[in-house]
Design an enzyme around this catalytic site. Sequence first.
Site, PDB file in Angstrom:
ATOM      1  N   GLN A   1      17.466  -2.473   8.397  1.00  0.00           N
ATOM      2  CA  GLN A   1      16.030  -2.682   8.184  1.00  0.00           C
ATOM      3  C   GLN A   1      15.404  -3.092   9.518  1.00  0.00           C
ATOM      4  O   GLN A   1      15.713  -4.162  10.051  1.00  0.00           O
ATOM      5  CB  GLN A   1      15.757  -3.748   7.134  1.00  0.00           C
ATOM      6  CG  GLN A   1      14.263  -3.842   6.803  1.00  0.00           C
ATOM      7  CD  GLN A   1      13.916  -5.007   5.903  1.00  0.00           C
ATOM      8  OE1 GLN A   1      13.919  -6.152   6.344  1.00  0.00           O
ATOM      9  NE2 GLN A   1      13.628  -4.714   4.640  1.00  0.00           N
TER      10      GLN A   1
ATOM     11  N   TYR B   1       4.600  -8.318   7.328  1.00  0.00           N
ATOM     12  CA  TYR B   1       5.052  -8.153   8.708  1.00  0.00           C
ATOM     13  C   TYR B   1       4.259  -7.030   9.392  1.00  0.00           C
ATOM     14  O   TYR B   1       3.291  -6.519   8.847  1.00  0.00           O
ATOM     15  CB  TYR B   1       6.560  -7.955   8.740  1.00  0.00           C
ATOM     16  CG  TYR B   1       7.279  -9.193   8.234  1.00  0.00           C
ATOM     17  CD1 TYR B   1       7.229 -10.381   8.967  1.00  0.00           C
ATOM     18  CD2 TYR B   1       7.939  -9.214   7.013  1.00  0.00           C
ATOM     19  CE1 TYR B   1       7.839 -11.544   8.497  1.00  0.00           C
ATOM     20  CE2 TYR B   1       8.551 -10.371   6.542  1.00  0.00           C
ATOM     21  CZ  TYR B   1       8.495 -11.529   7.278  1.00  0.00           C
ATOM     22  OH  TYR B   1       9.081 -12.681   6.812  1.00  0.00           O
TER      23      TYR B   1
ATOM     24  N   GLY C   1      18.097  -8.121  -5.370  1.00  0.00           N
ATOM     25  CA  GLY C   1      18.153  -9.047  -4.250  1.00  0.00           C
ATOM     26  C   GLY C   1      18.902 -10.306  -4.600  1.00  0.00           C
ATOM     27  O   GLY C   1      20.071 -10.479  -4.264  1.00  0.00           O
TER      28      GLY C   1
END
Length: 382
Positions: free
Chosen positions: A101, A184, A334
Amino acid sequence: MAAKSLLTPVALGSTTLRNRIGMSALTRSRASGTVPNDVMREYYVQRARGGAGLIISEGVLITQQGTEWPEAPGIWSQAQIDGWKNIVDAVHAEGSKIYAQLWHLGRLNHPAAPEQIAAGVPVYGPSAIMARGGRFRHIPGVKDYVVPTELPDPKTIIALYKQAALNAKAAGFDGVEMHGANGYLIHQFLDSSANQRTDSYGGSPKNRTRFALEAVAAAQEVFGADVSIKLSPTGGNNDLGMPLPETVATFGHLLQQLEALPTKLAYVAFMRYNPLHDPIYPDADGKTRATQFDVITTFKPYLKQTPLWANSALSLEEALAYVADGTAAGVFFGLNWIAHPDLVKRIEHGKPLDNQIDFAHLYGAEGVDPALGYTDYKTAAY
């Protein structure tokens, strides 16, 4: 519900996964400074051994940055490339595929962070707009973000994405996931609350999606079809979010352009609305920017050829239904991967997900064994 729909192989870019269960990117703050190490190798190997079809690495910094997460790994140096190769080779030996990532924090850096000081550059954002919030627990006396410097030439960062992709290729990763979520840098360019530029990277949805599309194109020059992007259109996290019509117009245009690429993406991962990513900021207005709506239903029609992968707080029943009816090609979990290194095997054999997450050591702690709360979770008996 039988787990069969999740356990069948699926094409992903230029390769095939053994099942449709992915491990989402999970920052865990265990690197040696910014270099991947042996305890990280054990962590990823455990989850590959536990059956993951696709592992997405934790966010990998594409350049030296003052992240709010200490001990976050990067991929700009040879030592980092070598550290990741040690991990990637071991994951492959267990039968899993692994994407890196690629992560740039944008305005969520801090000039007082050691890595940012060492980098010797300002904290950059699309515009000079500060994010509310901040979690700089490792920097004494610092708790808030700063007003960033408007990035003079976005193409300088696009070049960093390409170099990071080249480095990920050298480390043996099967592909890359562009981090376009959670507030982000790519997300900041998409969102008008953070991007108020007046040049070709700001203003209209067409302009605000330009940075994301150029970042994807740069990665595809290296990995071809083995490039993906993660998006969180509901916003909220890290102080982003637009009114619903603007959100749909912006992300809809982005998806139309991604769908039209000559080389199709491996997948688009959508994060659904999740209260955990919708903080209330401690300032006068007491509001969040999150725009709550059904991301999967809204944006699935835009993707005729590009696979959709669903993410964020999925129950097993929801995951099974998404894949069984063709809504999603695969799903990411997750938190369940944190506490259950054998997650796929548990699903396959009907074992309970009964381990509790050690939140006290989720991101490690100074002076304690980094394995604590990281690689010490028990597997089930089979």
